[in-house]
Design a protein around this motif. Sequence first.
Motif, mmCIF file in Angstrom:
data_model
loop_
_atom_site.group_PDB
_atom_site.id
_atom_site.type_symbol
_atom_site.label_atom_id
_atom_site.label_comp_id
_atom_site.label_asym_id
_atom_site.label_seq_id
_atom_site.Cartn_x
_atom_site.Cartn_y
_atom_site.Cartn_z
ATOM 1 N N ASP A 44 0.799 -1.224 0.000
ATOM 2 C CA ASP A 44 0.000 0.000 0.000
ATOM 3 C C ASP A 44 0.838 1.285 0.000
ATOM 4 O OD1 ASP A 44 -2.355 -1.534 0.065
ATOM 5 O OD2 ASP A 44 -2.264 -1.644 2.249
ATOM 6 N N PHE A 45 2.129 1.176 -0.235
ATOM 7 C CA PHE A 45 2.969 2.358 -0.324
ATOM 8 C C PHE A 45 3.166 2.697 -1.793
ATOM 9 C CE2 PHE A 45 7.455 3.813 -0.913
ATOM 10 C CZ PHE A 45 7.221 5.119 -0.545
ATOM 11 N N ASP A 46 2.861 3.926 -2.169
ATOM 12 C CA ASP A 46 3.000 4.353 -3.550
ATOM 13 C C ASP A 46 4.290 5.148 -3.690
ATOM 14 O OD1 ASP A 46 2.690 4.965 -6.171
ATOM 15 O OD2 ASP A 46 0.824 6.092 -5.937
ATOM 16 N N LEU A 47 5.339 4.456 -4.122
ATOM 17 C CA LEU A 47 6.649 5.069 -4.272
ATOM 18 C C LEU A 47 6.655 6.098 -5.402
ATOM 19 C CD1 LEU A 47 9.569 4.934 -3.245
ATOM 20 C CD2 LEU A 47 9.988 3.147 -4.905
ATOM 21 N N HIS A 48 5.762 5.928 -6.350
ATOM 22 C CA HIS A 48 5.710 6.801 -7.522
ATOM 23 C C HIS A 48 4.338 7.465 -7.632
ATOM 24 C CE1 HIS A 48 9.325 4.586 -8.673
ATOM 25 N NE2 HIS A 48 8.647 3.483 -8.532
ATOM 26 N N PRO A 49 3.993 8.371 -6.741
ATOM 27 C CA PRO A 49 2.640 8.930 -6.735
ATOM 28 C C PRO A 49 2.298 9.756 -7.967
ATOM 29 C CG PRO A 49 4.041 10.135 -5.233
ATOM 30 C CD PRO A 49 4.837 8.944 -5.709
ATOM 31 N N ILE A 50 3.294 10.223 -8.688
ATOM 32 C CA ILE A 50 3.022 11.049 -9.857
ATOM 33 C C ILE A 50 2.613 10.202 -11.073
ATOM 34 C CG2 ILE A 50 5.351 11.152 -10.824
ATOM 35 C CD1 ILE A 50 4.883 14.226 -11.091
ATOM 36 N N LEU A 51 2.884 8.890 -11.024
ATOM 37 C CA LEU A 51 2.527 8.002 -12.130
ATOM 38 C C LEU A 51 1.115 7.466 -11.949
ATOM 39 C CD1 LEU A 51 5.861 5.962 -12.375
ATOM 40 C CD2 LEU A 51 5.163 7.937 -13.747
ATOM 41 N N LYS A 52 0.444 7.167 -13.052
ATOM 42 C CA LYS A 52 -0.917 6.630 -13.013
ATOM 43 C C LYS A 52 -0.938 5.271 -12.331
ATOM 44 C CE LYS A 52 -2.802 8.799 -17.143
ATOM 45 N NZ LYS A 52 -3.378 8.560 -18.474
ATOM 46 N N LYS A 53 -2.039 4.978 -11.661
ATOM 47 C CA LYS A 53 -2.231 3.674 -11.024
ATOM 48 C C LYS A 53 -2.811 2.697 -12.037
ATOM 49 C CE LYS A 53 -2.794 5.606 -6.522
ATOM 50 N NZ LYS A 53 -3.454 5.802 -5.329
ATOM 51 N N GLY A 54 -2.538 1.423 -11.832
ATOM 52 C CA GLY A 54 -3.168 0.376 -12.611
ATOM 53 C C GLY A 54 -2.493 0.023 -13.918
#
Length: 186
Positions: free
Chosen positions: A57-67
């Motif tokens: 549940d940690f998003d290391l790359h929050p600027i990139l789209k999910k999925g």
Amino acid sequence: MISIVDELRNIIATDFISLDDKGNSILLNEKDTSDCKPFKLLKDNARTITLKVDIPDFDLHPILKKGIKYLKKQPDYIIFCENTDGCFCLIVELKSKNKDDWHRQVKAGLTIAKYLVGMLENYTKKDLSSIKYRCLLFHTSKMKPKIRKKKTTKQKAFQYDFHPIHKYHFTDQSCGADQPLPLFMR
């Protein structure tokens, strides 16, 4: 001389610094259900900081789209270590059985590590281009990764292979047995 390990410790959020890097060893472990049993890297005289970036549940790359499949890969650990031989960054992936995607994970780890070093260079106004990057796979499989094509008939001294596509030094080792960290600092 600047201690890269100390400087990184000053800028990295403590949530991502592994608590298993203490004393004279670094404990590496995968999920509880993994066949790759926990083992230690024995530090000898090396100074280290170990980052655990494969956190649920940690998003290391929050600027990139999910999925988007394969976009947000990351390794299990990034270890910065230094001794009298210099400073090294070890990108570590632990695998049970299927190791098909490990090169993509360590390549992502290299990107993350170089980003951190770039941020540190900007902060300290120092050139840190002397850091040597190495990728390590620890696995349970008996087979060597597909990238290896040489046949070996006798035991040779440890040395890294060079990935012809991704352009980095790497090795693969069996997991479960403690290893001397200085072995990988070359």
